[in-house]
Design a protein around this motif. Structure first.
Motif, PDB file in Angstrom:
ATOM      1  N   GLU A 107      94.132  31.924  75.734  1.00 40.07           N
ATOM      2  CA  GLU A 107      94.010  31.813  77.186  1.00 40.07           C
ATOM      3  C   GLU A 107      93.776  33.190  77.801  1.00 40.07           C
ATOM      4  O   GLU A 107      94.577  34.110  77.611  1.00 40.07           O
ATOM      5  CB  GLU A 107      95.285  31.230  77.783  1.00 40.07           C
ATOM      6  CG  GLU A 107      95.511  29.760  77.502  1.00 40.07           C
ATOM      7  CD  GLU A 107      96.755  29.260  78.199  1.00 40.07           C
ATOM      8  OE1 GLU A 107      96.692  28.189  78.828  1.00 40.07           O
ATOM      9  OE2 GLU A 107      97.811  29.950  78.121  1.00 40.07           O
ATOM     10  N   GLU A 108      92.710  33.299  78.582  1.00 39.41           N
ATOM     11  CA  GLU A 108      92.408  34.552  79.269  1.00 39.41           C
ATOM     12  C   GLU A 108      92.938  34.497  80.699  1.00 39.41           C
ATOM     13  O   GLU A 108      92.191  34.512  81.676  1.00 39.41           O
ATOM     14  CB  GLU A 108      90.898  34.818  79.273  1.00 39.41           C
ATOM     15  CG  GLU A 108      90.530  36.204  79.749  1.00 39.41           C
ATOM     16  CD  GLU A 108      89.046  36.375  79.993  1.00 39.41           C
ATOM     17  OE1 GLU A 108      88.680  37.355  80.658  1.00 39.41           O
ATOM     18  OE2 GLU A 108      88.254  35.515  79.541  1.00 39.41           O
ATOM     19  N   ILE A 109      94.264  34.439  80.812  1.00 44.57           N
ATOM     20  CA  ILE A 109      94.936  34.412  82.105  1.00 44.57           C
ATOM     21  C   ILE A 109      96.159  35.313  82.030  1.00 44.57           C
ATOM     22  O   ILE A 109      96.608  35.709  80.947  1.00 44.57           O
ATOM     23  CB  ILE A 109      95.382  32.992  82.510  1.00 44.57           C
ATOM     24  CG1 ILE A 109      96.328  32.406  81.448  1.00 44.57           C
ATOM     25  CG2 ILE A 109      94.190  32.082  82.726  1.00 44.57           C
ATOM     26  CD1 ILE A 109      96.999  31.117  81.849  1.00 44.57           C
ATOM     27  N   PHE A 110      96.719  35.657  83.189  1.00 41.60           N
ATOM     28  CA  PHE A 110      97.956  36.420  83.230  1.00 41.60           C
ATOM     29  C   PHE A 110      99.036  35.665  82.471  1.00 41.60           C
ATOM     30  O   PHE A 110      99.264  34.479  82.690  1.00 41.60           O
ATOM     31  CB  PHE A 110      98.380  36.645  84.688  1.00 41.60           C
ATOM     32  CG  PHE A 110      99.719  37.286  84.841  1.00 41.60           C
ATOM     33  CD1 PHE A 110      99.924  38.593  84.418  1.00 41.60           C
ATOM     34  CD2 PHE A 110     100.784  36.591  85.398  1.00 41.60           C
ATOM     35  CE1 PHE A 110     101.167  39.201  84.548  1.00 41.60           C
ATOM     36  CE2 PHE A 110     102.027  37.182  85.541  1.00 41.60           C
ATOM     37  CZ  PHE A 110     102.221  38.496  85.108  1.00 41.60           C
ATOM     38  N   ARG A 113      98.662  32.378  76.681  1.00 37.35           N
ATOM     39  CA  ARG A 113      99.209  32.078  75.363  1.00 37.35           C
ATOM     40  C   ARG A 113      98.084  31.936  74.331  1.00 37.35           C
ATOM     41  O   ARG A 113      96.925  31.742  74.666  1.00 37.35           O
ATOM     42  CB  ARG A 113     100.009  30.768  75.377  1.00 37.35           C
ATOM     43  CG  ARG A 113     101.218  30.737  76.289  1.00 37.35           C
ATOM     44  CD  ARG A 113     101.804  29.342  76.311  1.00 37.35           C
ATOM     45  NE  ARG A 113     102.907  29.201  77.250  1.00 37.35           N
ATOM     46  CZ  ARG A 113     104.194  29.217  76.915  1.00 37.35           C
ATOM     47  NH1 ARG A 113     104.540  29.389  75.650  1.00 37.35           N
ATOM     48  NH2 ARG A 113     105.131  29.063  77.832  1.00 37.35           N
ATOM     49  N   VAL A 114      98.501  31.958  73.061  1.00 37.38           N
ATOM     50  CA  VAL A 114      97.639  31.579  71.943  1.00 37.38           C
ATOM     51  C   VAL A 114      98.077  30.184  71.496  1.00 37.38           C
ATOM     52  O   VAL A 114      99.280  29.932  71.323  1.00 37.38           O
ATOM     53  CB  VAL A 114      97.757  32.570  70.768  1.00 37.38           C
ATOM     54  CG1 VAL A 114      96.937  32.072  69.571  1.00 37.38           C
ATOM     55  CG2 VAL A 114      97.292  33.956  71.188  1.00 37.38           C
ATOM     56  N   TYR A 115      97.102  29.298  71.323  1.00 34.50           N
ATOM     57  CA  TYR A 115      97.379  27.949  70.828  1.00 34.50           C
ATOM     58  C   TYR A 115      96.741  27.775  69.457  1.00 34.50           C
ATOM     59  O   TYR A 115      95.556  28.063  69.278  1.00 34.50           O
ATOM     60  CB  TYR A 115      96.838  26.883  71.786  1.00 34.50           C
ATOM     61  CG  TYR A 115      97.630  26.777  73.068  1.00 34.50           C
ATOM     62  CD1 TYR A 115      98.639  25.821  73.208  1.00 34.50           C
ATOM     63  CD2 TYR A 115      97.395  27.645  74.118  1.00 34.50           C
ATOM     64  CE1 TYR A 115      99.387  25.734  74.368  1.00 34.50           C
ATOM     65  CE2 TYR A 115      98.135  27.569  75.290  1.00 34.50           C
ATOM     66  CZ  TYR A 115      99.133  26.613  75.413  1.00 34.50           C
ATOM     67  OH  TYR A 115      99.869  26.538  76.566  1.00 34.50           O
ATOM     68  N   GLU A 116      97.527  27.297  68.508  1.00 37.21           N
ATOM     69  CA  GLU A 116      96.998  27.022  67.173  1.00 37.21           C
ATOM     70  C   GLU A 116      96.588  25.556  67.112  1.00 37.21           C
ATOM     71  O   GLU A 116      97.408  24.657  67.331  1.00 37.21           O
ATOM     72  CB  GLU A 116      98.036  27.334  66.098  1.00 37.21           C
ATOM     73  CG  GLU A 116      97.461  27.230  64.692  1.00 37.21           C
ATOM     74  CD  GLU A 116      98.389  27.786  63.631  1.00 37.21           C
ATOM     75  OE1 GLU A 116      97.929  27.993  62.497  1.00 37.21           O
ATOM     76  OE2 GLU A 116      99.586  28.022  63.939  1.00 37.21           O
ATOM     77  N   THR A 117      95.312  25.314  66.848  1.00 34.59           N
ATOM     78  CA  THR A 117      94.774  23.957  66.892  1.00 34.59           C
ATOM     79  C   THR A 117      94.240  23.536  65.529  1.00 34.59           C
ATOM     80  O   THR A 117      93.957  24.374  64.663  1.00 34.59           O
ATOM     81  CB  THR A 117      93.639  23.859  67.930  1.00 34.59           C
ATOM     82  OG1 THR A 117      92.491  24.554  67.426  1.00 34.59           O
ATOM     83  CG2 THR A 117      94.048  24.476  69.262  1.00 34.59           C
ATOM     84  N   ASP A 118      94.075  22.241  65.371  1.00 31.07           N
ATOM     85  CA  ASP A 118      93.570  21.664  64.125  1.00 31.07           C
ATOM     86  C   ASP A 118      92.106  21.249  64.306  1.00 31.07           C
ATOM     87  O   ASP A 118      91.820  20.281  65.016  1.00 31.07           O
ATOM     88  CB  ASP A 118      94.413  20.446  63.748  1.00 31.07           C
ATOM     89  CG  ASP A 118      93.902  19.736  62.505  1.00 31.07           C
ATOM     90  OD1 ASP A 118      93.139  20.366  61.746  1.00 31.07           O
ATOM     91  OD2 ASP A 118      94.246  18.557  62.313  1.00 31.07           O
ATOM     92  N   GLN A 157      99.689  23.633  68.784  1.00 35.20           N
ATOM     93  CA  GLN A 157     100.986  24.252  68.985  1.00 35.20           C
ATOM     94  C   GLN A 157     100.834  25.593  69.701  1.00 35.20           C
ATOM     95  O   GLN A 157      99.989  26.414  69.340  1.00 35.20           O
ATOM     96  CB  GLN A 157     101.673  24.492  67.631  1.00 35.20           C
ATOM     97  CG  GLN A 157     101.949  23.243  66.832  1.00 35.20           C
ATOM     98  CD  GLN A 157     103.059  22.404  67.439  1.00 35.20           C
ATOM     99  OE1 GLN A 157     104.025  22.953  67.977  1.00 35.20           O
ATOM    100  NE2 GLN A 157     102.930  21.093  67.360  1.00 35.20           N
ATOM    101  N   SER A 158     101.665  25.814  70.732  1.00 33.58           N
ATOM    102  CA  SER A 158     101.697  27.112  71.398  1.00 33.58           C
ATOM    103  C   SER A 158     102.367  28.133  70.479  1.00 33.58           C
ATOM    104  O   SER A 158     103.337  27.813  69.786  1.00 33.58           O
ATOM    105  CB  SER A 158     102.475  27.011  72.712  1.00 33.58           C
ATOM    106  OG  SER A 158     102.664  28.279  73.291  1.00 33.58           O
ATOM    107  N   ARG A 159     101.845  29.378  70.471  1.00 32.58           N
ATOM    108  CA  ARG A 159     102.408  30.436  69.641  1.00 32.58           C
ATOM    109  C   ARG A 159     102.807  31.631  70.529  1.00 32.58           C
ATOM    110  O   ARG A 159     102.194  32.688  70.502  1.00 32.58           O
ATOM    111  CB  ARG A 159     101.393  30.874  68.578  1.00 32.58           C
ATOM    112  CG  ARG A 159     100.958  29.763  67.619  1.00 32.58           C
ATOM    113  CD  ARG A 159     102.144  29.151  66.901  1.00 32.58           C
ATOM    114  NE  ARG A 159     101.747  28.204  65.845  1.00 32.58           N
ATOM    115  CZ  ARG A 159     102.565  27.308  65.333  1.00 32.58           C
ATOM    116  NH1 ARG A 159     103.822  27.213  65.786  1.00 32.58           N
ATOM    117  NH2 ARG A 159     102.146  26.493  64.382  1.00 32.58           N
ATOM    118  N   PRO A 160     103.877  31.471  71.326  1.00 36.16           N
ATOM    119  CA  PRO A 160     104.275  32.528  72.270  1.00 36.16           C
ATOM    120  C   PRO A 160     104.696  33.819  71.598  1.00 36.16           C
ATOM    121  O   PRO A 160     104.646  34.889  72.231  1.00 36.16           O
ATOM    122  CB  PRO A 160     105.432  31.894  73.049  1.00 36.16           C
ATOM    123  CG  PRO A 160     105.935  30.802  72.166  1.00 36.16           C
ATOM    124  CD  PRO A 160     104.748  30.280  71.433  1.00 36.16           C
TER     125      PRO A 160
END
Length: 376
Positions: free
Chosen positions: A139-142, A145-150, A158-161
């Motif tokens: 996500e390119e926002i303030f 997050r990074v999301y791990e997708t299948d 899954q979110s990877r905070p």
């Protein structure tokens, strides 16, 4: 070929290419003749390609492709092997509904189906593929997050905070050191390294930021609070010695070197893991402008897409030549995103985020395929 076997084979080949580049990383790159020859006249889709290459449109925003509507503002992407075919995953850089979609191709290149792999996220820009066949959508926002997708569409995203809350752009996995590199799209952005507690599991780990030691020498220092809750504790401002890059964009690792672009700097940077140095291999003075997404081949060739410029994808060869390999005419208000090669290296996928319309909402997005004798 089994998925994991394919990834292992590709990793070995890329290791060789990384070794070639590590010797040339500090060498100057300048405009020269493309190994594929000059670009020809634009085809019916506005693509100018070298002789022997052909292109087609595989998806348009808002139109049905493989049973689903293709998303707006297509951005970062990657390809994954799947039996005798393959999958191309693409992010959607729009607010609130962003996410990512996938197109599954049969062995002959025809489209079998398309489907969503991530929903309800914000401005999903670039990302990166993992060695265990997942797609990291950023996500390119303030406080993004990074999301791990299948990519195969069977497991929930899954979110990877633990990978940090900041204006994420791209990610590149380094299986040699078992870390993930991350870029940040801020005018004073940083370059990060995430070390998972267990390689293959991104739910926990340590986030470091690249810091300058003078000249090209650098070192990594831990980010005290990767998930800051206040403006004063923004991730990039927690370590005073952090090295700054203006507008971090694409990121690509090839055995020993991580290449990343910064559109504000107009440079392609190379982080040498052995020498612990970072230097510019391209300084924006050639045919390549608006450096953005980047990918590479086992041959050692890098492919860099333009955000604006004259809408080209340029090759940077290990012997220091930069030259266009594709240009889109009539789309000056768009940007090229998501370059990725099919597993066999014969097809290059990418998108024009806003297409011929140039609309900022990305409703004119177009996703393309180029087939030809790409160097392996």
């Amino acid at each position: 070929m089994r998925r994991r076997t394919f990834i292992t084979t590709v990793s070995a080949a890329v290791a060789f290419s990384g070794a070639m580049w590590s010797e040339a990383a500090a060498a100057s790159v300048s405009a020269g003749p493309s190994p594929y020859g000059p670009l020809g006249a634009p085809d019916a889709n506005g693509m100018a390609l070298p002789a022997g290459f052909t292109g087609r449109i595989v998806a348009r925003t808002g139109r049905n492709v493989g049973g689903t509507l293709w998303h707006p503002a297509p951005d970062g992407g990657a390809c994954f092997a799947d039996g005798t075919g393959w999958i191309y995953v693409s992010n959607s850089e729009v607010p609130l509904i962003g996410g990512a979609s996938a197109i599954k191709f049969r062995a002959d290149g025809s489209i079998e189906r398309a489907y969503r792999v991530l929903n309800g996220t914000n401005l999903n820009c670039a990302g990166g593929a993992t060695p265990w066949n997942t797609w990291l959508s950023c996500e390119e926002i303030f406080r993004g997050r990074v999301y791990e997708t299948d990519p195969y569409g069977t497991r929930a995203a899954q979110s990877r905070p633990a990978m940090g809350r900041f204006k994420h752009e791209a990610a590149a996995c380094d299986p040699d050191h078992r870390v993930v590199y991350l870029t940040e799209d801020e005018t004073d952005g940083c370059f990060y390294r995430f070390t998972p507690t267990t390689w293959g599991d991104l739910s926990s780990g340590r986030l470091d930021v690249l810091c300058g030691l003078g000249g090209d020498s650098v070192e990594w220092r831990p980010v005290p609070d990767p998930q800051p809750g206040t403006l004063a504790r923004q991730t990039r401002n927690q370590v005073s010695a952090a090295r700054r890059f203006s507008g971090g964009e694409g990121c690509h690792y090839a055995a020993g070197t991580c290449y990343f672009t910064a559109k504000g700097d107009r440079k392609v940077w190379a982080y040498d893991t052995a020498r612990q140095t970072v230097s510019a291999i391209y300084d924006g003075t050639g045919t390549l402008d608006g450096v953005d997404n980047i990918t590479g081949r086992p041959s050692g060739d890098l492919y860099v897409a333009e955000d604006g410029g004259n809408m080209e994808i340029n090759i940077i060869t290990p012997d220091g030549v930069v030259a266009p390999v594709m240009r889109l005419d009539g789309q000056s208000k768009s940007e090229i995103t998501g370059p990725a090669f099919s597993p066999d290296g014969t097809r290059l996928y990418f998108s024009s985020q806003r297409g011929t319309s140039g609309e900022t909402a990305g409703t004119g997005g177009i996703t393309y395929e180029v087939t030809g004798p790409f160097r392996r």
